[in-house]
Structures are given as C-alpha cells and as structure tokens.
Write a protein that holds these residues in place. Structure first.
Motif, PDB file in Angstrom:
ATOM      1  N   LYS A  55       0.807  -1.225   0.000  1.00  8.77           N
ATOM      2  CA  LYS A  55       0.000   0.000   0.000  1.00  8.77           C
ATOM      3  C   LYS A  55       0.836   1.269   0.000  1.00  8.77           C
ATOM      4  O   LYS A  55       0.329   2.352  -0.260  1.00  8.77           O
ATOM      5  CB  LYS A  55      -0.975  -0.008   1.187  1.00  8.77           C
ATOM      6  N   ASP A  56       2.134   1.130   0.275  1.00  8.06           N
ATOM      7  CA  ASP A  56       2.975   2.332   0.295  1.00  8.06           C
ATOM      8  C   ASP A  56       3.635   2.623  -1.039  1.00  8.06           C
ATOM      9  O   ASP A  56       4.438   3.542  -1.148  1.00  8.06           O
ATOM     10  CB  ASP A  56       4.066   2.186   1.360  1.00  8.06           C
ATOM     11  N   VAL A  57       3.299   1.849  -2.052  1.00  4.74           N
ATOM     12  CA  VAL A  57       3.967   2.074  -3.347  1.00  4.74           C
ATOM     13  C   VAL A  57       3.525   3.420  -3.925  1.00  4.74           C
ATOM     14  O   VAL A  57       2.421   3.907  -3.657  1.00  4.74           O
ATOM     15  CB  VAL A  57       3.645   0.918  -4.305  1.00  4.74           C
ATOM     16  N   ASP A  58       4.407   4.057  -4.699  1.00  3.49           N
ATOM     17  CA  ASP A  58       4.117   5.361  -5.276  1.00  3.49           C
ATOM     18  C   ASP A  58       3.392   5.155  -6.609  1.00  3.49           C
ATOM     19  O   ASP A  58       4.014   4.892  -7.632  1.00  3.49           O
ATOM     20  CB  ASP A  58       5.442   6.112  -5.489  1.00  3.49           C
ATOM     21  N   VAL A  59       2.067   5.308  -6.593  1.00  2.00           N
ATOM     22  CA  VAL A  59       1.298   4.994  -7.801  1.00  2.00           C
ATOM     23  C   VAL A  59       1.600   5.967  -8.942  1.00  2.00           C
ATOM     24  O   VAL A  59       1.604   5.593 -10.106  1.00  2.00           O
ATOM     25  CB  VAL A  59      -0.224   4.952  -7.525  1.00  2.00           C
ATOM     26  N   VAL A  60       1.868   7.216  -8.586  1.00  3.10           N
ATOM     27  CA  VAL A  60       2.131   8.189  -9.646  1.00  3.10           C
ATOM     28  C   VAL A  60       3.422   7.814 -10.381  1.00  3.10           C
ATOM     29  O   VAL A  60       3.514   7.855 -11.607  1.00  3.10           O
ATOM     30  CB  VAL A  60       2.237   9.618  -9.064  1.00  3.10           C
ATOM     31  N   ARG A  61       4.432   7.417  -9.619  1.00  4.11           N
ATOM     32  CA  ARG A  61       5.700   7.018 -10.233  1.00  4.11           C
ATOM     33  C   ARG A  61       5.508   5.758 -11.073  1.00  4.11           C
ATOM     34  O   ARG A  61       6.086   5.599 -12.143  1.00  4.11           O
ATOM     35  CB  ARG A  61       6.742   6.790  -9.127  1.00  4.11           C
ATOM     36  N   VAL A  62       4.664   4.843 -10.568  1.00  2.89           N
ATOM     37  CA  VAL A  62       4.424   3.588 -11.293  1.00  2.89           C
ATOM     38  C   VAL A  62       3.874   3.863 -12.690  1.00  2.89           C
ATOM     39  O   VAL A  62       4.365   3.334 -13.683  1.00  2.89           O
ATOM     40  CB  VAL A  62       3.457   2.664 -10.499  1.00  2.89           C
ATOM     41  N   VAL A  63       2.849   4.719 -12.779  1.00  2.00           N
ATOM     42  CA  VAL A  63       2.303   4.954 -14.127  1.00  2.00           C
ATOM     43  C   VAL A  63       3.287   5.725 -14.994  1.00  2.00           C
ATOM     44  O   VAL A  63       3.334   5.547 -16.204  1.00  2.00           O
ATOM     45  CB  VAL A  63       0.928   5.677 -14.129  1.00  2.00           C
ATOM     46  N   THR A  64       4.081   6.600 -14.368  1.00  3.85           N
ATOM     47  CA  THR A  64       5.066   7.344 -15.143  1.00  3.85           C
ATOM     48  C   THR A  64       6.084   6.368 -15.727  1.00  3.85           C
ATOM     49  O   THR A  64       6.449   6.452 -16.906  1.00  3.85           O
ATOM     50  CB  THR A  64       5.779   8.382 -14.266  1.00  3.85           C
TER      51      THR A  64
END
Lengths: 668, 541
Positions: A55-64
C-alpha cells in the motif's frame, strides 16, 4: 488467488483500501505477488489494469515508469502516429506531474491523448498502455491531485529503491512454449520484408522451417482474432521467411551478431530440436558446443520420426545447418555413456552439460500376451526409424507392406506418422485404434493431420483398445482381440468414464501391430552415482525455470525432461536452458534474468482473454487455408503435401493479424 | 465481389479491394497521409479510420477488405476529431520552417494541417536533437520526417533495392540505411519523389527554388527504351540569365517509379542555341552530295520520319545498325509468332508469377523492366529465373534461380527453352524441336538438362508466364534464328514475350525507317560519327 491492496483487471475491481489486511478480498487472477523467491512485488501494471500489493507504493511514479517503458521498449513500436507521439506525450505529461510541476489541464490532455491512442493506434500497445494509466488516475485521483495542487514530487520520485521491470508480450507469444515473437514475424510477411520476418522468428526459435510446418500451434488457441472471427494461421506464416532465405540462397540471416569464442565449452547429448537449439544460442554467445548424436544422422526425432511428406529433408537440413552455423560441432554415431559423462565432468573437458536425449523407447499397449519379440510386433519408434532412415538418408532397408494389414494403437502425432507412412509403403489395410473419440484425436494432433489421414484411407476405430494379441502356430502375430468402449456420464456430475461395451468384442487379422502409445526416456547411459532426480513418469526432473537437474552443471531439456511432447516445447525449454547455461559458464550463477522471470509470471497469469470483446477491427474475414496435394498424387510418395500459402493468401492472413503486443511491468 | 454501403450509397468491391480503394473509386473522400497506391498499405498515419455500423471502434480502411452488407461512414464528428488529433500529433515539434523548406507549396503536412483546421495545438513533448544526413545525392532531415514509411515501402516493394529501413525507437524512430553505415543503393531517387514532406530532398535541388515558381513541362525520358513519362520543372537560370533551366525532374510517383537516370540525368538539354546561316548552307550542300545518313536511335519519331522522307525523295541510304538489328529481329520473330509484335508489356510482367529473363543485365540495362520484375516478385511471389553469363547479386532478393550460360550460346539456350515449354506446336515445329540434340546444346551452353527440367517443374502451378529477351539476343550473330525460336515460344507456349529494345527509340526507328545494311562512301552523321557531322554541338566537318 492473489492478495491485493487494490486491483483492477479484466473488469474486476478489488478495493481493499480501507480494510485491515485480514479482511482483504482476493483477486481472481494469479498476479506476481512474489517477484522471485526472495523478493516480493510492490505493484503490477499491465494492459488490462493493475494490481497493488504494497500500500505504500508510489502509484504516480508507477504509471510514469509504465509510460516510459512504452518508449524504452519501442523496438516493437514507433510505427504509427498516435503511438509514436502519443506515447511520448503521455510520458512527458506524467513526468511533469510526478516531479511536481503539473497542472489539472495536463490531466485533461492525458485523457484526451489516451482516448486518441485507444481509438486509432496501430497495435495493442498503443491501445492498451493508456488503459491502466487512465484507471489509476481515476481510482487514485487523490495522489495525483496532491502532486498538482501542492506542486510536490510524488513520494518515490527521487528514490532509486524500487526497480521497475517491464516485459513485452502478446497472447500468442505467451501461449507459445518458446515465446516466439509472433506479431513481429507476421508483420515481416505483411510488409513483404521476409528477412525481417525470419530474423524475428529466430530471436527465440532457430528452426523456422520446421515449426512453420509441423507444429500443433498452441498459439492459435490463444489468438485474439478468434474473438472476432477466426484465429490467424500463425504456423503457416512462419515458413514464408525461411523459405525466402532458402529459395534465394542467401547467407544465414542471424537475429544478432555471433560473438567471438570466449573459451568455454558445453557438451550436448542429443541432436534433436532441443540439442540443436541450445547449440545455436550458446554458439551465438561465443560458447563452443559439441553435439553428440548416437544415430548416423542429425536431427533427432524430427529426422527419424517425422516423415518428409510433412517435413521435407532439404528444409530440415537447412534448419540443422543453421543451428550449427554459430560455431558448434556435431559428432555422429556416438552414443555417450556413463564413462564419457564422468570424463566430461572430472577432466574439466566441459564447463556444463545439457542432456537432450529425448524419449525413444515405445511403451507397451498393455494387452494380454504382449511380447515385443513376437514377429509382427513393431514399436513405432523402430518402425519410423527404418522408414525415415531409408527414405531420407538411404541408410536402412525400405519397408514394403504390399498386401499387408497394419494396425496402429495410438492417437498422437507419432501414430499419425505411422499410419500415413504405412499408406506410402503400399499397405492393403491400415487401422488406427484409439481409446477416445474423433474430437479428442483432432485436439491432440491437428485438424489437417487427421483429415489427411482419413483421405488416405486410414481406418479409425474410436473408443477401442486391444484386449489380447493372438499368435499363430509359429508364434507370429495373427490377430488382435479388440474391446469397444463408450462414455458413460457420471450421475454425480464428475468426469465421464469410459466403460467397456459388453458383447462388442471383435478380432482383426493383421500382419503388424505398431504400438504408438507414448514413449519412455532411455536414460540408462547416465552415471548411477549422479543420482539424478526423476519425475514420477521417469524423466529427468528440473525446476522448469532454469532447467538444471539436481546435479550442478547438468541441464536437461526437451522430451527427456518433459516427457514426449512437441517440437516447439523442446525448443522452448532448450532456449531457456541455453540462456541460463550461458550465464552460468560465464559467471557461475544459476538463475533466471528479469526477462525470464517476467515471462514465467505472465505465463501463470495467462495473457489471452477469450471473453474479451475486440473493437477497432472488422470481423467476418475468413482464415486462409493453404492448398494440399491431392490424395492420389501423394499416397505413394513422400512429396511435401502442404504447398504453403500463395503470396496472396499469406498477405491476406498477415493483414488480419492485430499485432496484440502488451506491456506488463512489475514494481519490485 | 462484395456489396456494401459507403455513406448510404450501395457500392461493390472487386476481389482484393480494400474499403479505401472502393471509396476512392466511387468518389467518397477519405483522407490519408501514408497511403501510396503502388505499394501495400502502410497503416502508419491512421487518418483513414472510418466508422462501420456493424462494428465497434474505428476501422482502418486502407488495409481492411469489406464484408458483405456493412455500412461504412467516412466522416463524422468523432472521426473528424480523431483525425484532427492525429494531425496535431504530426505537427508536434515539426520545425516551423515552411519559409525555407523545399517542400513548401506541395507539402502534405501543410495541406492536411489546413484541411483539418489546425490553428493551434496544446500537445507538447520534449524535442530531440537529430542531425541532418547526407547520403550522396539524397539528403535526409529526420526533424522533418513524419515516419510515414512511404520511402522504405517504395524502396522495398516498388524498386527492390531494400536499401533503407525504419530504425525502431518509438518517438526516436528514424530512417537509416539498411545493413550499412552509408546509403548503398541504385540512387533512383524514388524515395525523394514519394516523401510527402521535406525530409528527403535531392541534394541538387535543395535550397534552389520554391515549388510554385517552377513551370512544369511534361515529357518523357530518353535514357532507355522504357521512355518513362516525367515532368521537367523549369525556371529562369539566374537573376542575370533569363533562359530557362531544368531545376528538377518529377514523376507520377503514386503509380510509377522513375530511375536515377531519368531523375538526375537531365543536364544534357540543349542550351545557348543559336542560328548560323552560313553553316546551315554548308550542311545542306553536304547533304545533297551524301549517299548515307548515319544516325542513332536517340531521336523522336518525327525526326525518324523526316529522315525516311529524305531517303524516299533523294535515295540516300539510312544507316542505323542498332535499329536495323532490332528490325530484323522483330521481323523474324513475327514470322513464327504470327503477330506483328510481342505480346507482353511492363504490366503483363508485373502481374506474372513465372518469369524467365534471357540475355539482359536488367539492373542497369532497363530499370523499368527491373522494377516490373520486383513487383512480380513482391505481389505474386513470382518464380524468376535469370539467365545470363553473369549472376547479379543486386537481384538476389527477387530472383530465385540464376542460370549462367556460356557467352554467345543464346541460340542454344532459346532452343532448350523452346523444347521444354513448347508442346502444342505444329507438326513441323515439334519435329524440329524433337530433332534437336539436347545433350549437345546443353554441353555447349553449360545449361544442364536438369536445370531446364527443374525450371519446367517449377512452372507447373504457375498461371501467368513472361519471357523477357534482352539486347544480347538482338545483336547476336544468329539473331534471326533466335528470333524465330522466340516467336515459336510466343505462339506455342504459355509465355508472353517481352523484347527489351536496346536504345531509347529503337522501336520507333525500326517501324518508321527503311534501314540499309551497310553504310556508303559519303556519310553524314546525325549525332554520330561521319564524314560530316550534324549534331547539337554545331555542324562540323
């Protein structure tokens, strides 16, 4: 099936965000929660959506990063306007937001360009890369708004802790045991660039002639075009590239440069598709290979099992020569024994060993009075050995079945080869006894194979088995007593059972009985003290990922590992084994690389979705079928039966391909 | 034949037609940027998307054949919006240099940007640094390139050089020479012709003029007997020199291809022409006393007719050995073929699926024939057998079968072909062919009997046959017999024959002029050597 914090895949949305872990609902898909044995995944994003484990993963960075992969991995792309610029714009805008300089109009632009890409892109990468991005922006709007409203970078933007590992796949590529880059080689045919086509095939498969002719094509069962009209004739298109190279007498078209020798040596036992494939790819990496073959001809079961009316000798020889062209040596008429193997290891003759000796012992049918020494009892492997060694190489006596009756028991490809060769030996009557029904035999072999056999007057007796083998007064085979079976549905709803039909027994008089009911591996040549672990069906056991046996430095691939299976399966295993062995001899490490790990994860997840509704393509276009030689012209000879596609058929079929490339990415 | 509807109108598709082809044929407009009729659909611009009532999403009309009864819509608000977006994408980071770009005024990007009303756009992306490429006569500016792939498709499918390819890299994709650091091709320049923007430009033409300042003069090329149609674009030579010069050559690239000779070899036009009455009178007097006019075949039909009139009026011999040989060849050919003329042309050749070429080094002898050969292979995967004393590796990607025969053995080669492929000739002819000593012919020509029988076997499933005969046969000492054998093949086998004339207007001269076998004593040379020479550089003795 997978524990997720949040997932959206194939329309199923699992939202565990405000729940304690014990109350999480599982997602119905096999996501790669564990990346590797020692590493958990933080998130997974792909063409249909995404899954978040941490749950702490950076979703914005993931899609980028996902949008970046579209650019990085673009060896597959750049050929359509929306994909080429759209993809770049996606990345630039997402990066702008992720580093804290974005605005809400950027989100609008993202949605606009996503829509254009989804509607007008050439291939599925362009159409599907925006999907998880748009979904992520919707479900995790708060995180994106945070970056924009507060003009701050996303939480992991400047961190190097997480690795973003991507892999390109396609439903057909995923299903193929060798993960052949099918959309690329089909595109080579479509673009009339046959050299590019064969190069694409040879990235993972060096035998383009062979698998373009004699593959049961599991890829076609995962072809997305089926959702629209009919599967693409994928196998048939493979030979276009290699036929071009052969017919125009070109120098070998290698997929990449052959490296200079690095001074490492590998011994390969067996020169079938598995052994030769490994020899090719190890040779490309500059590793010296010695391929040991006990028969007087190279090529393994494809040479001595598959007849030339299905796989012409000239073309197969080209494949064999290609495999050896990367610098390997073949040693014929040499049966490797335990002493030799011990020497290979102990005297450091070789840095690694690959066992690829296949399965060459025909199993018994398990009927009463079965005696392999009875005259007339002819195991399939021996029958085909003689037939093909005579016909292909002139190294055995021809088989004359004039006036004879031959009964074959089986239902797989080997049995089909037996009965159709028997036709060509002039047999008076040929009967195939099969335990199950017509539908199953087609599924186990192929529609074409079965129908061509029927056309050639092979009699099929379905749901039958031999009860007793009867000899005459001299001990020669005289007749067979056959039982008939029928399927009885299980009243409790379980699997249907085959039940013997009373009173339906009958006898067939015959001269030859050819059992083709699978084969066992001949592993007597291995040193006993190696104590190699075996499977319950007595083949060599490996982890199915690195293909190393229980003994360090000894690998196994092909039938001797899996059991009797297809050519493409042998090649796929050998390709993986060769890559692992290549790293091992250079670094000592025995492990898969990221590409291979992702490949295995995707296989588990299953890329093909047969319920998916395909849009953006016009359905109702028919599948092309190549012309086959007429029965009367082919029954008494070994000329190739399949003429292959004409130019028009090939291009029509290639045009139907939807180029279903997908990108998957794991955040680890 | 498939019946369906476009914008409510009932239309019918022929076999093999795509929705786009039917739409264009029936007058329904669908915009395209990457579509080129002479190659297979490229599918990279996506502008030609249409809506089909019976199907979800947008369908690509350039590569989709219609199915029965579908209702196609070629324009709608949604389609227009997507097409606008695609044009906006094409315009992203495209250098705004219309003022100096050589394509300005005839640029597809300009046209389509205007057509789709793109006055501003809000897509941006990071620009790239890409350097200009100089490939000899062809310059490539990757910044202007829109990756429509027309150039690579043309080079591969229409020409056959396959000398350039797409270097994949997403946004960084570009065009590069294939398998080579530098461009290594036949320099036909067709890639320049098909490029819709200013990315590929002829080095010669770059920075010289604007397209709209040029006067366009249709003409035909004089470098070989294909006589391809082309267009000279002319303008005054310079500020101080008001005489017109040719600035560049253009061709009908949508459907045909022009070779480098036609495109780049235009600097031999007459210039600074003046009249000199005294020299003219000398020429007239000399002509009255001449007994022969010697000339070549690089002349117009009108000139040939004038020479023929001079002969008829004054009895002067006409000497043109090239056209004479061709005349004799075609006469002998007609005697056995029963027709005035051979039956195949470039269209027949490009539609064939079985081709034999004899006696011509096609790659350089006649590029138009070579291009037709490329198309026969690319479109029908034609089986092509190239018979010549030398193999030609330039054609390896199109030719499957090279047969090297002994220099000078063309008569034997034709006889071998005739005996293999003629089987319904008259009794005399079959007897003649049966009486031939195949073993001897095979040994002398070095063409094995197995090679011929293998060729015959390969032809069994073919449907359209063409035999291409080159100038080695026409100038052979046994040309007459060769021609008769060719005529037999034309008449009594499946083959259509194409005879490649050696010079630009060999054919015209051979049809118009009565040519003499030998030259006389007093020779006036018209553009050739002679006792007195009349040519473009001024009459001289």
């Amino acid at each position: 099936m997978s524990k997720v914090y949040f997932s959206s895949w194939q329309g199923e949305v699992i939202d565990n965000r405000n729940l304690p872990e014990e109350e999480w609902t599982e997602a119905g898909f096999k996501f790669p929660e564990r990346y590797d044995s020692d590493k958990p995944s933080r998130a997974f994003i792909g063409w249909d959506g995404f899954a978040i484990f941490d749950k702490d993963v950076d979703v914005v960075r993931v899609v980028t990063e996902y949008a970046a992969q579209y650019q990085v991995y673009s060896e597959a792309c750049g050929r359509c306007a929306p994909g080429r610029w759209g993809g770049r714009i996606l990345y630039d805008l997402l990066d702008k937001i992720a580093r804290g300089e974005g605005s809400h109009s950027d989100i609008d632009h993202l949605k606009e360009i996503s829509k254009s890409m989804q509607l007008t892109s050439k291939c599925e990468i362009g159409k599907t890369v925006p999907t998880p991005i748009v979904e992520m922006m919707e479900f995790f709007k708060a995180e994106f708004d945070n970056c924009i409203d507060n003009q701050v970078a996303s939480k992991d933007y400047h961190s190097d802790e997480t690795n973003y590992i991507a892999k390109i796949t396609a439903p057909c590529t995923d299903m193929c045991p060798d993960h052949v880059d099918i959309p690329a080689y089909i595109e080579g045919v479509r673009d009339l660039r046959y050299d590019d086509s064969v190069k694409a095939t040879r990235q993972t498969m060096p035998m383009a002639h062979t698998c373009g002719r004699v593959c049961p094509h599991p890829c076609e069962d995962a072809c997305r075009r089926t959702n629209l009209d009919e599967a693409i004739s994928i196998m048939e298109l493979k030979r276009v590239g290699s036929d071009f190279e052969t017919q125009h007498d070109f120098d070998w078209i290698h997929p990449k440069e052959i490296q200079p020798k690095i001074g490492k040596k590998v011994a390969i036992i067996g020169s079938g598709p598995a052994g030769l494939t490994a020899a090719y790819y190890l040779g490309v990496d500059g590793i010296d290979c010695d391929v040991y073959e006990e028969l007087p001809v190279l090529g393994g079961e494809v040479m001595v099992g598959v007849p030339s009316y299905r796989m012409p000798t000239h073309e197969y020889q080209k494949d064999i020569d290609f495999c050896l062209s990367s610098g390997s040596k073949a040693i014929l008429n040499t049966r490797v024994d335990a002493d030799m193997l011990r020497r290979f290891e102990s005297e450091d003759e070789y840095d690694a060993i690959l066992l690829a000796s296949g399965t060459r012992i025909s199993k018994k049918v398990r009927a009463e009075n079965e005696d392999p020494n009875m005259p007339g009892y002819w195991p399939a492997i021996q029958f085909l050995d003689q037939y093909n060694l005579h016909e292909r190489a002139g190294l055995a006596e021809p088989i004359d079945l004039t006036g004879k009756t031959l009964v074959c028991v089986g239902g797989g490809f080997t049995s089909m080869d037996v009965v159709r060769c028997a036709v060509r030996c002039g047999a008076k009557r040929i009967v195939m006894l099969y335990r199950r029904d017509e539908k199953t035999i087609i599924r186990n072999t192929s529609y074409e194979e079965y129908h061509e056999a029927v056309e050639e007057d092979v009699e099929f007796v379905f749901q039958s088995a031999i009860e007793r083998i009867n000899a005459d007064e001299n001990g020669n085979l005289k007749s067979l007593t056959i039982n008939m079976f029928e399927e009885k549905a299980d009243p409790n709803g379980g699997r249907a059972q085959l039940v013997k039909v009373e009173g339906a027994d009958f006898d067939i008089e015959c001269d030859y009985l050819v059992p083709a009911v699978s084969q066992d591996a001949d592993l007597k040549y291995l040193p006993e003290e190696w104590e190699l672990e075996m499977t319950s069906w007595k083949t060599l056991k490996t982890d199915g990922q690195t293909f190393m046996t229980s003994r360090k430095g000894v690998w196994a691939a092909g039938d001797c590992e899996y059991g009797p299976m297809t050519i493409v399966n042998a090649i796929g295993q050998a390709y993986r084994a060769a890559n692992v062995m290549s790293r091992y001899v250079r670094t000592g490490e025995i492990a898969r690389n990221n590409d291979e790990i992702m490949e295995d994860h995707l296989r588990r997840l299953r890329v093909y979705n047969k319920k998916e509704e395909v849009t953006g393509w016009l359905g109702g276009l028919k599948r092309e079928v190549s012309e086959k030689m007429a029965v009367d012209l082919r029954k008494d000879n070994n000329k190739e039966v399949n003429f292959g596609f004409t130019q028009e058929e090939a291009v029509n079929e290639a045009d139907r391909c939807m180029r279903c490339y997908y990108i998957a990415m794991a955040a680890v | 034949m498939t019946d369906f509807f476009i914008n409510g109108q009932a239309v019918t598709a022929q076999k093999g037609e795509t929705i786009l082809e039917v739409a264009r044929r029936t007058g329904h407009y669908i915009p395209t940027m990457c579509y080129l009729p002479k190659v297979s659909p490229i599918s990279s611009c996506r502008l030609c998307v249409v809506e089909v009532d019976e199907s979800k999403g947008m369908i690509l009309s350039c590569q989709t054949p219609p199915t029965a009864g579908i209702h196609v819509k070629t324009n709608s608000d949604e389609l227009y919006e997507q097409r606008q977006n695609i044009m906006k994408l094409y315009d992203v980071n495209h250098p705004l240099e219309c003022g100096v770009c050589d394509k300005s005024g005839e640029c597809d990007l300009q046209n389509k940007t205007l057509e789709f009303d793109i006055t501003a756009q809000n897509f941006t992306t990071r620009d790239q640094s890409r350097s200009m490429q100089k490939w000899g006569m062809i310059n490539y500016d990757p910044n202007l390139c829109i990756m429509c792939e027309k150039c690579v498709s043309t080079c591969n499918e229409a020409i056959g050089d396959d000398a350039i390819e797409v270097k994949f890299g997403g946004y960084n994709s570009t065009i590069i020479p294939k398998n080579s650091d530098v461009l290594d091709c036949s320099y036909c320049g067709e890639c320049i012709a098909v490029c819709p923007v200013g990315a590929l430009i002829s080095d010669d033409f770059q920075y010289t003029t604007n397209a709209w300042e040029l006067e366009k003069i249709p003409s035909s090329c004089t470098h070989c007997s294909a006589a391809c149609s082309l267009r000279y674009d002319v303008k005054q030579t310079s500020i101080s020199n008001s005489e017109n010069s040719i600035y560049r050559v253009k061709n009908d690239f949508e459907f045909n291809s022009l070779c480098g000779a036609g495109r780049f070899g235009f600097d031999y036009a007459n210039e600074n022409v003046t009249k000199d009455e005294s020299r003219f009178n000398v020429a007239v007097e000399t002509l009255k006393n001449a007994d022969t006019i010697a000339f070549n075949s690089v002349i117009t039909n009108e000139e040939a007719l004038i020479l023929q009139s001079i002969k008829e009026k004054h009895g002067i011999k006409l000497y043109n050995p090239d056209a004479k040989a061709y005349q004799e060849f075609t006469k002998a050919f007609s005697q056995t073929s029963g027709e005035h003329f051979y039956s195949a042309d470039l269209n027949t050749l490009s539609e064939s699926d079985f081709v034999i070429t004899v006696g011509s080094r096609l790659f350089s002898d006649n590029p138009a024939v070579r291009y037709a050969l490329t198309q026969a292979f690319k479109k029908q995967r034609a089986y092509i057998s190239y018979m010549h004393p030398m193999e030609d590796s330039e054609l390896q990607n199109v030719v499957q079968n090279f047969i090297k025969y002994e220099v000078g053995s063309e008569e034997g080669v034709l006889a071998l072909l005739a005996s293999a492929f003629v089987d319904n000739g008259s009794e005399n002819i079959q007897k003649y062919l049966n009486d031939l000593d195949m073993g001897y012919l095979s040994a002398e020509s070095n063409v094995g009997e197995e090679e011929i029988s293998s060729l015959k076997k390969k032809s069994l499933r073919a449907k359209k046959f063409t035999l291409v005969l080159g100038e080695d046969l026409i100038n052979h000492k046994n040309a007459i017999n060769i021609a008769k054998l060719a005529g037999i093949i034309e008449r009594y086998s499946e083959f259509n024959v194409l005879i490649v004339a050696p010079e630009t207007n060999t054919l015209g001269v051979s049809l118009i002029c009565d040519l003499d076998e030998t030259s006389g004593e007093n020779v006036v040379g018209y553009n050739v050597e002679g006792d007195f020479i009349l040519n473009a550089l001024g009459a001289k003795k």
